[in-house]
Design a protein around this motif. Sequence first.
Motif, PDB file in Angstrom:
ATOM      1  N   TYR A 793       0.817  -1.217   0.000  1.00 61.48           N
ATOM      2  CA  TYR A 793       0.000   0.000   0.000  1.00 61.48           C
ATOM      3  C   TYR A 793       0.853   1.271   0.000  1.00 61.48           C
ATOM      4  O   TYR A 793       0.319   2.372  -0.044  1.00 61.48           O
ATOM      5  N   LYS A 794       2.186   1.096   0.058  1.00 60.28           N
ATOM      6  CA  LYS A 794       3.071   2.268  -0.020  1.00 60.28           C
ATOM      7  C   LYS A 794       3.953   2.241  -1.254  1.00 60.28           C
ATOM      8  O   LYS A 794       4.816   3.095  -1.408  1.00 60.28           O
ATOM      9  N   THR A 795       3.701   1.291  -2.136  1.00 61.73           N
ATOM     10  CA  THR A 795       4.529   1.194  -3.337  1.00 61.73           C
ATOM     11  C   THR A 795       4.119   2.236  -4.367  1.00 61.73           C
ATOM     12  O   THR A 795       2.985   2.753  -4.353  1.00 61.73           O
ATOM     13  N   LEU A 796       5.026   2.519  -5.269  1.00 59.41           N
ATOM     14  CA  LEU A 796       4.762   3.509  -6.303  1.00 59.41           C
ATOM     15  C   LEU A 796       3.633   3.074  -7.211  1.00 59.41           C
ATOM     16  O   LEU A 796       2.752   3.880  -7.549  1.00 59.41           O
ATOM     17  N   ARG A 799       0.480   3.648  -5.516  1.00 57.65           N
ATOM     18  CA  ARG A 799       0.129   5.063  -5.506  1.00 57.65           C
ATOM     19  C   ARG A 799      -0.365   5.504  -6.877  1.00 57.65           C
ATOM     20  O   ARG A 799      -1.359   6.243  -6.984  1.00 57.65           O
ATOM     21  N   ILE A 800       0.347   5.049  -7.915  1.00 58.66           N
ATOM     22  CA  ILE A 800      -0.098   5.393  -9.273  1.00 58.66           C
ATOM     23  C   ILE A 800      -1.479   4.809  -9.549  1.00 58.66           C
ATOM     24  O   ILE A 800      -2.363   5.485 -10.087  1.00 58.66           O
ATOM     25  N   SER A 802      -3.655   4.072  -7.312  1.00 60.04           N
ATOM     26  CA  SER A 802      -4.647   4.795  -6.515  1.00 60.04           C
ATOM     27  C   SER A 802      -5.023   6.111  -7.173  1.00 60.04           C
ATOM     28  O   SER A 802      -6.198   6.492  -7.224  1.00 60.04           O
ATOM     29  N   ILE A 803      -4.010   6.815  -7.691  1.00 59.99           N
ATOM     30  CA  ILE A 803      -4.278   8.089  -8.363  1.00 59.99           C
ATOM     31  C   ILE A 803      -5.132   7.863  -9.606  1.00 59.99           C
ATOM     32  O   ILE A 803      -6.109   8.583  -9.856  1.00 59.99           O
TER      33      ILE A 803
END
Length: 885
Positions: A793-796, A799-800, A802-803
């Motif tokens: 849940y903290k990987t790039l 995050r991508i 999620s965005i």
Amino acid sequence: MQYSPSHIFFALVFCILMALNLNGQSKSQFLEKIGIENGLSSNYPTCIIEDSKGFIWIGSNNGLNRYDGYQSRIFKHDPNNSNTLSENWITSLLEDKDGNIWIGTEGGGLNHYNTATDVITRFTHRKNDSTSISSNVVHRIYEDSQSRLWLGTKNGLNLLDRDKLTFQHWIQPNECQNCEFSLKAITEDHKGNLWVGDEFQGLYYFIPSTGTFSRPHLNSSNKSQLPSEFINDLYFSKGILWIGTDNGLAILNTKTEPFTEMSLDGEHKSAVSDMCIWKIYNDHKGSIWLCSNGSGLINYNMKTHETTIYKADSNSAYKIGSNSVEDVLVDKSRNIWMATLGNGLNKFNLKNLNFHHWEKNNDDRNSLVNNNVRAIMQDPDGSIWIGTNNGLSRFNPNSEQYRNYISDFKYRADAYTTKIRAIYRSQNNDIWVGTQSGGLYTYDQKQDKFSLALGFADSPLASKIGHIQSIYEVEAGQLLIATVGAGLVSFNTITRELKRIYTNNEPNTFLFNLDVKCMLKASDSVLYIGSNSGLHALNTNTLKIESYENEEGCTNCINGNKIRSLYRDSSNKLWIGTRSGLAIFDPKTKKFKNYNIENGLPSTIIFGILPGIDGNIWLTTPNGWSKTDPENIQFKNITVPGNNILDMGGHAQGLDGNLIVGGTSGFTIFNPNTIKSNEYIPNVVFTDVKINNESTSFNQSISELKVIDLQYNQNNITFEFAALEFTNSQFNQYKYKLEGFNDQWIEYGTKHDLTFTNLDPKTYILKIKGSNNEGVWNEQETSLTINISPPWYKTLWFRIFSILLIIGSLFTFYYLRIKRLKRTKTMLQIEVTKQTKELLRNNQKLEELDREKDGIIGIMAHDLRSPLNNIHGLTQLLEGNKNLD
């Protein structure tokens, strides 16, 4: 499993020695024994090599050890794991040109250890397979100039095809019925051919191109002139063949036909004639080493033709742990490693032989009275006075005889235990001794005894003296005595008067309460006093005192108040040894320069300061010597072999430029000009990585790792590392930085493990630098990249994602909203159209109704018009007829 008779015999001897608890360990302080207590798998080493990285590999009867100076990584047989050794009894070792380790065993064939991948491959004899190794007993492994790997086995000569991993075999021609062949030695000559030695059949010459053996022509009658046909080892260099047998050494000149026999030069040339020579080793520094069974270790210097014998005998000048040495190694920094029978692995450094050490021998009455040395002085005739925790010894270096003085000292507690703390020779050549019980003694040369100084005990002041710590003569006949209990007092050797120091006819209470440790005369009128409360300059004319003390926040102060030694150099600068490091004071500028461990000192405690004949200043500490050029302060730390824990007061300048130092293990004499610095730059390697306190394996050897990839919950990491220099590994130093965490080099001292906890998920680069025991650094750091992955849940990508999900959701919401609005608009339009049409229809209906209404109204109007007209007309008629009333 079959073992050779020789190995069984040696093992039995070893076990018997251990069972009888015979003390075979050398009493030599130059020797270090490394065994099970140091992490080795066995106290019976069989072979030793140093690899290209600097690791020491030690084969034993119970596994293989890779030693890094602190601990061993042990390789042993595991029947349930094919990636282990095939057998624990190691007979031979070799590092090949690729840096891999080949391991010969006694019954398990050959093993190959890939140092990059950490994988072990086994090669064993298989019946009915002519391409397998010919025997599981491998005596010798040899790599020739063409990088071919040859094996001497219990069943002939083998050559390994490294591409096909198959073997070719050759066996010597049969010269007898039921001959036994056991090839133990291999060496290559200048033609690329091999000399091979058999423990039963003697010496052969083998030509690889033809695969043929021949016997050498040793003389015109073709009769062997070897001491024995039982050959243990061979060495060839520049046409000379060295042959080690069980009955002596043979040296043959192969450039002559027939070969001519040669012999060693020097006084010990006959000593090797009947020795059992196990191993011949060339250290490539000009020496040949011979390992023998029962006759010690022999060194032959090929340049000087000198022969030195190292033995365990008490009368040997160079003592080792055992007279039976199976193998020897001289490592890159000139340490000598010996695999001995009965005394384990021994190590010493050749330069240590320049230290001459003496200690108490409980079995010899002619020895030092006690090992704890606290005071030393050498007489002009060469005699050395040694003050200990149990009396005084006088030592004659020429005869090595002692005269001990114990019963002479009877003042107070001296009668029970005489602890000597000060020895001093006054200008009239009288010798004065101070003890921990507060006694002041003088030596009567005619009677060869010590007695309490006349008049000393008669003074009431003597009762206040607890300890005497230092004695110093400020002028002829006037001794200053540093005491505990009475401070600084004076004793007149002529009038025998003991008294306090007075100022203006009043006792100087400051000096009376001062805990003085050392004194030094700076000039005719200035005496420096080192105490537990700083440095004090006493004007002996005016008795005024100028004090220099350490104060918190002071930028120009001495680094510590507990002073232990003083020395004034040729430029009149004062060197001050404290319990907080070294301070150098310039009387002209009144400036201090301070030095401690961060500047390279081995300890913050400086017990003694002495000038060396080599131009250096030598400092004694609890961690050995440190020396520096007074004009260029850079400390070189030197270990005193076997006597490295030095103590206060136990240091002196001797004759002929010698320095004498005492410690907790006796005393040592050396000449600074003979002490060579250790200039070897060590290779630094990682030796272990522990994740959450557990050692972790990777897909390659840890020492080869460049990058490790870890999960977010593997962020508590311990790294172990070693500077591979073995002179005194415990004094090797390290510094590190973890890029991504801190960008500055951190001095780490002698610790060789490093732990980081709760590291954030990201990429780090750990860089390590190491030095040898004398502070010579390898400026080429060893690096390891550490990639710690974040949780999912903290990987790039998360995050991508999620965005993108948010953007997609917003877009979807917008799209659906617009679509809904459009649909609503369409529905509204449809409804409006429908309503409009309905309205139109209703309007049409209304219009029709309106028209119908108008028609109805018209009809009604028409229909009502006539009656209404009739009524209107009648109304008018009635209104017009006035006569109706």
